[in-house]
Design an enzyme around this catalytic site. Structure first.
Site, short mmCIF file in Angstrom:
data_model
loop_
_atom_site.label_atom_id
_atom_site.label_comp_id
_atom_site.label_asym_id
_atom_site.label_seq_id
_atom_site.Cartn_x
_atom_site.Cartn_y
_atom_site.Cartn_z
N CYS A 2 -5.94 5.87 -4.57
CA CYS A 2 -6.40 5.07 -5.64
C CYS A 2 -7.87 5.25 -5.50
CB CYS A 2 -6.18 3.79 -5.72
SG CYS A 2 -4.33 3.47 -5.39
N GLY A 79 -5.75 4.22 -0.18
CA GLY A 79 -5.05 4.77 1.00
C GLY A 79 -3.67 4.68 1.17
N GLU A 80 -3.26 5.00 2.36
CA GLU A 80 -1.68 4.88 2.86
C GLU A 80 -1.99 4.40 4.16
OE1 GLU A 80 0.61 5.17 0.89
OE2 GLU A 80 -0.32 6.44 -1.01
#
Length: 615
Positions: A2, A79-80
């Site tokens: 994002c 992020g992840e």
């Protein structure tokens, strides 16, 4: 993946200025094509653009926990988090109830439970902002290696921030301006953590948290490299590296959208792809893979110094060996020099290019094609930095040089120092800047009592690369991929793997005298022999003379524009001489071409962003 943006100002009520936060957020539309959200409170506004990867229906942001008056906590996150399932289970055991399946809610509820301590529990790549009304505090945090970007600028009694400089520049109180320090960041290939070429825009450093409240800003590092004794013998070390890499890859193939790997036929990308393919093929789904090549390069490839071998034969060997679902993306080299493509790359970066321009252009084109089939890709960045893959790791003369190892051949970004205007060179004092930057970095290196001198020196090499060089690679990957809405994950940046490998003694890392010996041994059973034995070759660069002819024409056009705002930075005679030098295949022309690309990049950045030269 994002894009995030926001504005905090304790001196005014900004709720009626929502349009400013919206304007900042919309600049990040490419990073998040699947949705936009803006949340406002009296003194703060948060913006978010979403690329949906996990829980496509949930995960809308900014995500808000509203416990009543003055108890709101709002999150804008990019992020992840790869350990989000384990953290979610822990939080549920503590009484938290979840309404989505996404990692965003894990970060939010983790903050509600542990406050700033949540960042020390997160494994992954991230940059986020949390507004805590209970404490009247904005928290900005960035992952430990800086895989995800986060920029900020102090204005008034607050701050503006965003995933890219363009978000900040959309605020009416932010101006594109550079000064002598900013130019030093451009002209020396050694990133100073926290600095940017913009005079007033800074980055949250990797592994750093910033707290903004009515008393100002406080910074805190939540992750640092640590020097520890290495207890494992060589066989155990090789096995452990294999285990950690497999764990990282398996964590990072979790996705609710199509996933692939970027395959060059080199050791790093092949190792990641082999592990990922084994996991997905077991579920009946071969891994999608993509590689990049140039029209005609298979027939006319030549060793140009950095590029020792052509990727295509090794890619074919890997595909035959493993059986993945492969696609070659073949690019026309002449397109890479087109002004429109280079303007697109500049807009994606917001900064002058520090690395070869055709590599950025081709990477953008590769990602654009990959995005037609996949939303998430795995890549091999950082293996060379942590395992010692670059040639200069293995050159004793470089070990003795008291400067950044990658600058031992060039001295700066520009291989010819007289490219810059003489008066500017004298003011910038680039050699002194390099020496000071090197001394600062060396003072940060964690030390191990009693470590042999050579191991200590190679630990310094590793730290210098991870803290001052890797960011160029990660930034290029992030900007070019997010410009087309593609999330690229980097398993070699896994914190447990990096922490372990950083402490492997050099004689063990290079036990057979080759680059990345431990990694090679850890994955060799998964790969064809040709790739196990292949000498490192970097990301491919076009060798088509048509590219350089077009590049020279663009440089000449810049020099023929007398009122161009960047003209005062450069020595016209020297730059013009580069455009007329015979193209005779001399390897030095590889570096000259890079210089011309950077001259153009700086010039186009100053013109396109109307950068004020305060120097």
């Amino acid at each position: 993946m994002c894009g995030i943006a926001g504005w905090l100002d304790f001196s005014q009520d900004i709720r009626d200025r929502r349009h400013i936060v919206e304007a900042m957020t919309v600049t990040l539309a490419a990073r998040g094509p699947d949705g936009q959200g803006v949340w406002m409170d009296k003194h703060v506004g948060l913006g978010h653009r979403r690329l949906a990867v996990i829980d496509l229906a949930g995960g809308v942001q900014p995500m808000v926990h509203d416990g009543g008056t003055d108890t709101t906590v709002a999150l804008s996150y990019n992020g992840e988090i790869y350990n989000f399932a384990a953290l979610r289970a822990e939080l549920e055991a503590l009484g938290h109830r979840f309404t989505t399946r996404c990692d965003t809610e894990v970060v939010l509820r983790g903050y509600l439970q542990w406050e700033e301590g949540v960042v020390r529990r997160l494994e992954g790549m991230f940059a986020f902002a949390v507004w805590d009304a209970r404490r009247q505090q904005l928290l900005l945090a960035r992952d430990f290696l800086g895989v995800k970007p986060l920029y900020y600028q102090r204005i008034g009694n607050g701050v503006v921030f965003g995933s890219e400089p363009k978000a900040l520049l959309a605020h009416p109180d932010v101006r594109a301006r550079t000064n002598e320090d900013g130019l030093r960041e451009i002209f020396v290939l050694a990133r100073t953590p926290g600095r940017t070429p913009y005079a007033d825009i800074h980055e949250v450093k990797p592994g750093e948290m910033l707290r903004f409240d009515r008393e100002g800003m406080r910074a805190d590092r939540f992750w640092r490299f640590e020097a520890r004794p290495h207890e494992d013998d060589l066989p155990a070390t090789i096995a452990r590296v294999g285990e950690l890499l497999e764990s990282a890859v398996r964590q990072q193939i979790v996705s609710d959208v199509p996933l692939c790997t970027l395959l060059s036929g080199g050791l790093d990308s092949s190792a990641i792809t082999a592990i990922a393919h084994a996991a997905t093929a077991a579920q009946g789904q071969p891994m999608r893979t993509f590689s990049v090549d140039f029209v005609g390069q298979s027939d006319d490839f030549a060793d140009d110094g950095p590029h020792k071998s052509h990727d295509a034969p090794f890619v074919r060997d890997f595909v035959r060996h493993v059986g993945c679902d492969h696609t070659d993306i073949v690019l026309d080299s002449s397109e890479l020099a087109e002004g429109s493509l280079n303007r697109t790359v500049l807009h994606a970066s917001d900064l002058p290019l520090n690395l070869s321009g055709d590599m950025c252009s081709s990477l953008y084109r590769l990602f654009r094609e990959v995005r037609k089939e996949s939303t998430v890709a795995l890549s091999g960045e950082s293996a060379d930095e942590i395992f010692g893959g670059y040639a200069w790791f293995h050159q004793p003369a470089v070990h003795q040089a008291r400067m950044f190892p990658w600058l031992t051949m060039t001295g700066s970004v520009f291989h010819g120092g007289d490219i810059l205007d003489r008066g500017l060179r004298e003011r910038l004092r680039l050699k002194e800047f390099q020496a000071d930057s090197y001394a600062t970095a060396m003072a940060e290196v964690p030390r191990l009592d009693g470590e042999p001198a050579h191991d200590a020196r190679m630990r310094e090499f590793s730290y210098l690369h991870m803290s001052r060089f890797l960011q160029f690679m990660l930034d290029r990957k992030d900007r070019m991929s997010m410009a087309v809405g593609l999330e690229v994950r980097v398993p070699f940046c896994d914190s447990a793997l990096v922490d372990y490998v950083f402490n492997i003694p050099w004689d063990m890392k290079a036990f057979d005298g080759r680059e990345k010996s431990v990694l090679r041994a850890a994955v060799e059973q998964r790969l064809p022999r040709s790739i196990v034995e292949r000498t490192k070759s970097p990301y491919p660069s076009t060798q088509d003379p048509a590219y350089e002819r077009a590049l020279r024409a663009r440089v000449a056009a810049f020099l023929d524009t007398p009122n161009h705002p960047a003209r005062p930075l450069f020595d016209e005679r020297t730059v013009r001489r580069m455009t007329t030098r015979p193209m005779n295949g001399d390897r030095s022309l590889h570096y000259q071409r890079a210089d011309m690309e950077r001259v153009l990049s700086v010039a186009e950045w100053i013109e396109a962003y109307d950068v004020e030269l305060a120097c």
